[in-house]
Write a protein that holds these residues in place. Sequence first.
Motif, PDB file in Angstrom:
ATOM      1  N   THR A  72       0.826  -1.202   0.000  1.00  0.00           N
ATOM      2  CA  THR A  72       0.000   0.000   0.000  1.00  0.00           C
ATOM      3  C   THR A  72       0.862   1.255   0.000  1.00  0.00           C
ATOM      4  OG1 THR A  72      -0.142   0.201   2.425  1.00  0.00           O
ATOM      5  CG2 THR A  72      -1.696  -1.300   1.368  1.00  0.00           C
ATOM      6  N   SER A  73       0.189   2.408   0.028  1.00  0.00           N
ATOM      7  CA  SER A  73       0.916   3.684  -0.023  1.00  0.00           C
ATOM      8  C   SER A  73       1.257   4.234   1.357  1.00  0.00           C
ATOM      9  CB  SER A  73       0.081   4.720  -0.788  1.00  0.00           C
ATOM     10  OG  SER A  73      -1.184   4.896  -0.158  1.00  0.00           O
ATOM     11  N   GLY A  74       0.902   3.503   2.419  1.00  0.00           N
ATOM     12  CA  GLY A  74       1.173   3.988   3.760  1.00  0.00           C
ATOM     13  C   GLY A  74       1.518   2.851   4.700  1.00  0.00           C
ATOM     14  N   PRO A  75       1.766   3.166   5.969  1.00  0.00           N
ATOM     15  CA  PRO A  75       2.103   2.117   6.933  1.00  0.00           C
ATOM     16  C   PRO A  75       0.874   1.288   7.292  1.00  0.00           C
ATOM     17  CG  PRO A  75       1.922   4.241   8.024  1.00  0.00           C
ATOM     18  CD  PRO A  75       1.787   4.523   6.562  1.00  0.00           C
ATOM     19  N   LEU A  76       1.124   0.032   7.670  1.00  0.00           N
ATOM     20  CA  LEU A  76       0.064  -0.868   8.105  1.00  0.00           C
ATOM     21  C   LEU A  76       0.445  -1.468   9.455  1.00  0.00           C
ATOM     22  CD1 LEU A  76      -0.862  -2.879   4.860  1.00  0.00           C
ATOM     23  CD2 LEU A  76      -2.251  -1.145   6.012  1.00  0.00           C
ATOM     24  N   GLU A  77      -0.435  -1.294  10.429  1.00  0.00           N
ATOM     25  CA  GLU A  77      -0.246  -1.943  11.724  1.00  0.00           C
ATOM     26  C   GLU A  77      -0.962  -3.286  11.677  1.00  0.00           C
ATOM     27  OE1 GLU A  77      -0.862  -1.207  16.537  1.00  0.00           O
ATOM     28  OE2 GLU A  77      -1.928   0.045  15.068  1.00  0.00           O
ATOM     29  N   ILE A  78      -0.218  -4.352  11.899  1.00  0.00           N
ATOM     30  CA  ILE A  78      -0.754  -5.709  11.785  1.00  0.00           C
ATOM     31  C   ILE A  78      -0.408  -6.505  13.046  1.00  0.00           C
ATOM     32  CG2 ILE A  78      -0.524  -5.684   9.265  1.00  0.00           C
ATOM     33  CD1 ILE A  78       1.932  -7.535   9.627  1.00  0.00           C
ATOM     34  N   PRO A  79      -1.078  -7.640  13.280  1.00  0.00           N
ATOM     35  CA  PRO A  79      -0.642  -8.505  14.380  1.00  0.00           C
ATOM     36  C   PRO A  79       0.819  -8.886  14.186  1.00  0.00           C
ATOM     37  CG  PRO A  79      -2.762  -9.227  13.521  1.00  0.00           C
ATOM     38  CD  PRO A  79      -2.257  -8.180  12.579  1.00  0.00           C
ATOM     39  N   ASP A  80       1.601  -8.809  15.249  1.00  0.00           N
ATOM     40  CA  ASP A  80       3.019  -9.134  15.152  1.00  0.00           C
ATOM     41  C   ASP A  80       3.174 -10.614  14.837  1.00  0.00           C
ATOM     42  OD1 ASP A  80       5.716  -9.512  15.370  1.00  0.00           O
ATOM     43  OD2 ASP A  80       5.898  -8.714  17.406  1.00  0.00           O
ATOM     44  N   PRO A  81       3.640 -10.968  13.630  1.00  0.00           N
ATOM     45  CA  PRO A  81       3.737 -12.385  13.265  1.00  0.00           C
ATOM     46  C   PRO A  81       4.759 -13.153  14.087  1.00  0.00           C
ATOM     47  CG  PRO A  81       4.777 -11.015  11.595  1.00  0.00           C
ATOM     48  CD  PRO A  81       4.089 -10.084  12.546  1.00  0.00           C
ATOM     49  N   GLY A  82       5.657 -12.425  14.772  1.00  0.00           N
ATOM     50  CA  GLY A  82       6.653 -13.086  15.605  1.00  0.00           C
ATOM     51  C   GLY A  82       6.203 -13.296  17.032  1.00  0.00           C
ATOM     52  N   ALA A  83       5.001 -12.821  17.377  1.00  0.00           N
ATOM     53  CA  ALA A  83       4.510 -12.961  18.742  1.00  0.00           C
ATOM     54  C   ALA A  83       4.105 -14.407  19.013  1.00  0.00           C
ATOM     55  CB  ALA A  83       3.321 -12.039  18.971  1.00  0.00           C
ATOM     56  N   PRO A  84       4.252 -14.869  20.250  1.00  0.00           N
ATOM     57  CA  PRO A  84       3.823 -16.234  20.588  1.00  0.00           C
ATOM     58  C   PRO A  84       2.347 -16.442  20.256  1.00  0.00           C
ATOM     59  CG  PRO A  84       5.122 -15.286  22.371  1.00  0.00           C
ATOM     60  CD  PRO A  84       4.862 -14.171  21.397  1.00  0.00           C
ATOM     61  N   GLY A  85       2.069 -17.510  19.560  1.00  0.00           N
ATOM     62  CA  GLY A  85       0.693 -17.832  19.213  1.00  0.00           C
ATOM     63  C   GLY A  85       0.175 -17.143  17.971  1.00  0.00           C
ATOM     64  N   ALA A  86       1.005 -16.318  17.311  1.00  0.00           N
ATOM     65  CA  ALA A  86       0.516 -15.568  16.162  1.00  0.00           C
ATOM     66  C   ALA A  86       0.531 -16.381  14.876  1.00  0.00           C
ATOM     67  CB  ALA A  86       1.336 -14.300  15.977  1.00  0.00           C
ATOM     68  N   SER A  87       1.526 -17.221  14.707  1.00  0.00           N
ATOM     69  CA  SER A  87       1.717 -17.912  13.431  1.00  0.00           C
ATOM     70  C   SER A  87       1.119 -19.309  13.462  1.00  0.00           C
ATOM     71  CB  SER A  87       3.202 -17.998  13.088  1.00  0.00           C
ATOM     72  OG  SER A  87       3.729 -16.722  12.825  1.00  0.00           O
ATOM     73  N   ALA A  88       0.409 -19.636  12.416  1.00  0.00           N
ATOM     74  CA  ALA A  88      -0.147 -20.975  12.250  1.00  0.00           C
ATOM     75  C   ALA A  88      -0.261 -21.258  10.763  1.00  0.00           C
ATOM     76  CB  ALA A  88      -1.503 -21.093  12.937  1.00  0.00           C
ATOM     77  N   PHE A  89      -0.336 -22.546  10.418  1.00  0.00           N
ATOM     78  CA  PHE A  89      -0.410 -22.972   9.027  1.00  0.00           C
ATOM     79  C   PHE A  89      -1.546 -23.970   8.861  1.00  0.00           C
ATOM     80  CE2 PHE A  89       3.928 -21.689   9.795  1.00  0.00           C
ATOM     81  CZ  PHE A  89       4.285 -20.985   8.653  1.00  0.00           C
ATOM     82  N   ALA A  90      -1.996 -24.113   7.630  1.00  0.00           N
ATOM     83  CA  ALA A  90      -2.988 -25.138   7.303  1.00  0.00           C
ATOM     84  C   ALA A  90      -2.619 -25.760   5.964  1.00  0.00           C
ATOM     85  CB  ALA A  90      -4.389 -24.550   7.246  1.00  0.00           C
ATOM     86  N   VAL A  91      -3.022 -27.013   5.773  1.00  0.00           N
ATOM     87  CA  VAL A  91      -2.654 -27.768   4.577  1.00  0.00           C
ATOM     88  C   VAL A  91      -3.904 -28.195   3.823  1.00  0.00           C
ATOM     89  CG1 VAL A  91      -1.536 -29.862   3.721  1.00  0.00           C
ATOM     90  CG2 VAL A  91      -0.534 -28.605   5.610  1.00  0.00           C
ATOM     91  N   SER A  92      -3.856 -28.059   2.501  1.00  0.00           N
ATOM     92  CA  SER A  92      -4.908 -28.551   1.622  1.00  0.00           C
ATOM     93  C   SER A  92      -4.295 -29.570   0.669  1.00  0.00           C
ATOM     94  CB  SER A  92      -5.532 -27.398   0.830  1.00  0.00           C
ATOM     95  OG  SER A  92      -6.511 -27.872  -0.076  1.00  0.00           O
ATOM     96  N   ARG A  93      -5.023 -30.652   0.406  1.00  0.00           N
ATOM     97  CA  ARG A  93      -4.521 -31.707  -0.471  1.00  0.00           C
ATOM     98  C   ARG A  93      -5.373 -31.792  -1.729  1.00  0.00           C
ATOM     99  NH1 ARG A  93      -3.390 -38.079   1.140  1.00  0.00           N
ATOM    100  NH2 ARG A  93      -2.694 -38.744  -0.926  1.00  0.00           N
TER     101      ARG A  93
END
Length: 298
Positions: A72-93
């Motif tokens: 985008t053209s400006g800053p974005l405040e987002i959930p900190d992806p490095g915070a405990p519990g922030a990152s998760a993955f899912a799998v599709s087959r």
Amino acid sequence: MVNKSWLLLALLLMFGAVLPAQETEDAGGPPTRLDRLLENAGQMQVKVTLDRTTLYFPGETATVTVTLANPTSGPLEIPDPGAPGASAFAVSRQGDAGSRDKLEWSALEPFDPLPPDIPSTVVTYGDSVTLVFHPEDKLVRPWQTYGEMPPGPGKYRLYYNLLGDGAPAEFEVGAPVLEDSVIVPLQRFKTYQEKGMANQKTTQYAALAVAVRLGSEHLIFVGRKDVRTTDDVETGKDGTLTKGTAQDGAPWVRVATVPGKVTSLKGTADLSGLITVEYTTADGGGGKVHLDENRRPL
């Protein structure tokens, strides 16, 4: 309680749609802090990559890299992806069991909602955040097979939960054909007594190593999970490892790529449990591989 909006977001990502913000429980109330963070996250470009483009072994360890960029053209405040519990993955087959269309991708398992007080970070225009997830990392909210590939051959997609305008990583798990295997005894024992039995039994634990042909490659893997010295490797009529065998030693570590078919595989372990694997190939060549405490080549 699973927030159904996460499933909706994941499915929209699968089909390349624009992603809305996560809904609040009170739909009529004002947007919450988390709503605003998720809305901003939905504008990020997300790229998921894996550590190889060739076939994976069922249950093989993998390293995942996630890049989140602000287009985008400006800053974005987002959930900190490095915070405990922030990152998760899912799998599709692709072409999962029960699917009528073999080209169809299975639905994703819903992500758990992020905590409302999750820390945030600001990503300025043109900047990006890169996260590298190693097999040894312990996520609070891991994907269903995180750190190792699924146990069954097939084509898969890996999605990251901080959804945005991006594509998942596509990868394929192959059907390995066994060339040789070896049980490497360790100095680890367990003595137990079964119910109704007068005498005690002692089990010795071991590491499982296999030499396989996977696609056009000849590879050696060592299981990080211990097995028993009485266990055996099972294969189908076509020589491929069974799903059960693939799960026995998982997660598997790729310890060597060899130039031809392996005709002999041997293994020893010292008193501390460090393993050495020795192999011979059909052309008379061979070598040794010394492994560290995580059963990775030294």
